[in-house]
Design a protein around this motif. Structure first.
Motif: not given
Length: 431
Positions: A17-18, A199, A59-60, A56, A10-11, A21, A13-15
């Motif tokens: 995503l950042a 981030e 991530s979910s 996204s 999850a971490a 974006r 994927v969040q990186r």
């Protein structure tokens, strides 16, 4: 404390995503519209948006569904494309991540570099996972691209640049040089693409990248600094006063055979420079009775008045002064002839005086369009007259200053990268 299941996934994927974006924001905020054709911009943003949607969704579901092996996305590839686009010397991007007809070979970026048309092939793959041999190996891919480039007709590039964002194994690099005559270049110069994010992500670094250039057509390249012989006798031209005088004083003198940087003007550019709208006539036009103006400009009334408002908000000669400063202005014979006819029919006394002074500041060259522009099919949108004008500029490796964006768009739609500088249109007013 042991992290919960899939927390690491999850971490990650969040990186990602950042980063995605940040990439999208940077493309929207910092990539000049003039650098990319609208279709190329739409294609790139569509790919980035698709990646955002994928990440996204991932991530979910990352906490409940494990991500197999390493997170596999196209993000690194898209960041690498962006690095090429943000390079200050890459201009007139006409294609991004699309196949080129008729070969259907996939080319990542079609652009102009150092006043020459080029193709970019971009790879973000781990260099240890780039085999040299086999039908999908690097050797076969390079061969296919070079064959397509050499048979591309009007779209033949001066060179093809292979960008390996994650580096290239020593053996493969040696084979690129020895088997294909590639030259390794310091294209990125060790620069970074993105600023530090909140981030903590520092962006894509260029230090591991390797870029190889293979020359294709030595006749269609140029650095924009070319020797120009004297076509007409040199004439002493005073700069005069006002914004028009300031503009023409910034041009390099027309005479002499020295080596200079050149800029090509089409008829729309010449008209914009001498127009009464551009030279202090706006207030007078606004104060004139509307019925008189409508009778004078007929169906062009709205068009002319829109230019007047535009000029009051943002004077055009100040912009053009920046574009032409220090360059030698050239026009082809066809442009001189058309401009003189327009001035004779529609120009007022002051516009005629400015036109005469402007012509004396320019070098008139023969109609001599480049082979690649000439070889484009002549159509309603890509007409012969403009092929001569823009093609002559291309022959001299010079950008063409123009308001004829219909022709520019039509050229871009063929996949050709052609150097142009857009200006806002101005009309003759009889000033």
């Amino acid at each position: 404390m042991t992290p919960p299941p899939n927390a690491t996934d999850a971490a990650e994927v969040q990186r990602a995503l950042a980063r995605c974006r940040a990439l999208r924001d940077r493309l929207l905020r910092s990539l000049p519209p003039s650098k990319l054709s609208p279709p190329a911009r739409r294609t790139l943003l569509r790919l980035v948006d698709a990646e955002l949607r994928f990440l996204s969704r991932l991530s979910s579901s990352a906490l409940s569904h494990p991500i197999p092996n390493h997170l596999s996305t196209n993000l690194g590839y898209l960041e690498s494309i962006a690095r090429v686009l943000f390079h200050p010397s890459v201009l007139a991007v006409s294609r991004v991540c699309k196949p080129l007809r008729p070969s259907s070979s996939h080319v990542d970026v079609v652009a102009t570099l150092a006043r020459a048309p080029v193709w970019f092939l971009v790879s973000d793959r781990n260099p240890h996972h780039l085999p040299w041999f086999g039908p999908k190996g690097l050797h076969a891919r390079v061969e296919r691209i070079l064959a397509a480039a050499r048979s591309a007709g009007a779209l033949t590039p001066a060179s093809v640049l292979f960008v390996f964002s994650s580096g290239l194994a020593d053996e493969a690099a040696s084979r690129m040089v020895n088997e294909f005559g590639a030259v390794e270049t310091d294209f990125f110069g060790g620069s970074d693409l993105f600023e530090e994010l909140e981030e903590g992500w520092l962006g894509v670094r260029a230090k591991e990248s390797k870029v190889f250039e293979i020359k294709i057509d030595s006749n269609c390249g140029g650095d924009g600094v070319v020797p120009l012989g004297v076509v007409e006798d040199e004439v002493e031209v005073g700069s005069g006063h006002g914004v028009f005088g300031s503009l023409i004083s910034k041009l390099s003198p027309p005479g002499g055979g020295e080596t200079v940087e050149v800029i090509n003007f089409d008829t729309t550019a010449l008209v914009a420079m001498v127009s009464g709208i551009s030279n202090g006539g706006c207030e007078r036009l606004l104060k004139a009775p509307e019925d008189e103006m409508r009778a004078r400009f007929k169906s062009n009334y709205e068009f002319v008045m829109a230019q007047v408002i535009s000029e009051l908000q943002n004077p055009i000669l100040a912009e053009l002064e920046i574009a032409v400063a220090g360059k030698k202005g050239i026009i082809c014979e066809s442009v001189r002839s058309e401009f003189k006819e327009l001035i004779a029919m529609c120009g007022g006394a002051n516009e005629k005086l400015r036109a005469a002074r402007l012509i004396k500041c320019l070098l008139v060259v023969p109609d001599n369009p480049s082979a690649r522009v000439t070889s484009l099919p002549t159509t309603r949108k890509i007409d012969l007259k403009n092929k001569i004008v823009f093609g002559t500029g291309d022959h001299w490796h010079a950008p063409t200053l123009t308001a004829n964006m219909g022709f520019v768009r039509a050229i871009s739609q063929t996949g050709m990268s052609l150097l142009t500088i857009e200006h806002r249109p101005r009309a003759l007013t009889g000033d």
